[in-house]
Design an enzyme around this catalytic site. Structure first.
Site, short mmCIF file in Angstrom:
data_model
loop_
_atom_site.label_atom_id
_atom_site.label_comp_id
_atom_site.label_asym_id
_atom_site.label_seq_id
_atom_site.Cartn_x
_atom_site.Cartn_y
_atom_site.Cartn_z
N ARG A 1 6.54 -0.05 -2.36
CA ARG A 1 5.62 0.06 -1.21
C ARG A 1 6.27 -0.40 0.10
O ARG A 1 5.95 0.12 1.17
CB ARG A 1 4.36 -0.76 -1.54
N ILE B 1 -1.69 2.51 6.15
CA ILE B 1 -1.44 2.69 4.72
C ILE B 1 -2.59 1.98 4.02
O ILE B 1 -2.95 0.85 4.37
CB ILE B 1 -0.07 2.12 4.31
N SER B 2 -3.22 2.65 3.06
CA SER B 2 -4.39 2.06 2.39
C SER B 2 -4.00 0.81 1.61
O SER B 2 -2.88 0.71 1.13
CB SER B 2 -5.00 3.07 1.42
N GLN B 3 -4.95 -0.12 1.47
CA GLN B 3 -4.62 -1.35 0.74
C GLN B 3 -4.43 -1.03 -0.74
O GLN B 3 -5.05 -0.10 -1.27
CB GLN B 3 -5.70 -2.41 0.97
N PRO B 4 -3.54 -1.79 -1.41
CA PRO B 4 -3.20 -1.46 -2.80
C PRO B 4 -4.42 -1.33 -3.71
O PRO B 4 -4.49 -0.42 -4.53
CB PRO B 4 -2.32 -2.64 -3.24
#
Ligand code: SAH
Length: 216
Positions: A39, A65-68
């Site tokens: 990531r 970027i979307s959170q994990p």
């Protein structure tokens, strides 16, 4: 600051996966994919140390970027005991979720409306050599007719309604997951196609960048 060394990154990634487990992610295939994809190579160099935190991070052009947890949760909801098959992602952004999907799905098409961001995604993805992932510049509200139908459609930007083209491009038995709502209340909507019947189930509250039309 230098980006994390590969061993540090692998350790940070393993910690991220443990955190995802503690947050309730159970799908081992999703967890393995997230343990594999680096990531930190998808965020700006200065943010690499935060790449494995459970937060959304800026990727330029006012996108994130979307959170994990959200990436894992969305893919887990779509899998739910079946294979993802041919998958369409709308809103490729920096390419991270597309990379994770490519480890879980047989084929992935990822569409992004911002040409500059798509160029960055291509650069981020090149070293990973993911042969089953294709990136396209386009308005994802129109789907991707030339590659339809899809067994899975995942939308990484939120709108007030579900674009009809996306439902039309679902294969029989296919599933579509999309954030739907307004500025104060947005939720994940899971739609499953059974013949020409579309079954809807509402899931978690989320906060995504807006789903826009056209390309830039
Ligand atoms: N999937 C990304 C998240 C990107 S944020 C990740 O892994 O981090 C959402 C992205 O959706 C933004 O890059 C935005 O430009 C894009 N987007 C918004 N509307 C779109 C549309 N109609 N078609 C394609 N992409 C769109």
């Amino acid at each position: 600051m230098n980006p994390p060394r590969p061993t540090d990154a692998a350790r940070a990634r393993a910690r991220m996966v443990e955190r995802l487990r503690s947050q309730g992610i159970r799908d081992e295939k999703v967890l393995a994919a997230m343990a594999f994809i680096p990531r930190h190579q998808f965020v700006e160099k200065g943010l690499a140390f935060s790449a494995y935190d459970d937060s959304a991070l800026p990727i330029g052009l006012q996108q994130t970027i979307s959170q994990p947890f959200v990436v894992a949760r969305m893919i887990e909801l779509l899998r739910d005991g079946r294979e993802l098959g041919k998958t369409l992602e709308i809103g490729a952004g920096c390419g991270y979720q597309a990379a994770v999907l490519s480890r879980v799905a047989s084929e992935v098409y990822a569409v992004e409306r911002l040409k500059l961001l798509l160029d960055r995604a291509r650069e981020n993805l090149r070293p990973l050599r993911l042969p089953n992932l294709r990136l396209k510049c386009g308005d994802g509200t129109l789907g991707l007719p030339e590659a339809a139908p899809f067994d899975t459609i995942i939308v990484a930007a939120g709108g007030s309604s579900v674009p009809p083209a996306l439902k039309e491009q679902l294969a029989p038995g296919g599933k579509l997951l999309i954030p739907v709502g307004n500025d104060v209340d947005q939720r994940l909507l899971l739609i499953e196609r059974q013949g020409n019947v579309f079954k809807e189930i509402w899931h978690d509250a989320v906060r995504f960048v807006p789903l826009l039309t056209g390309t830039e």
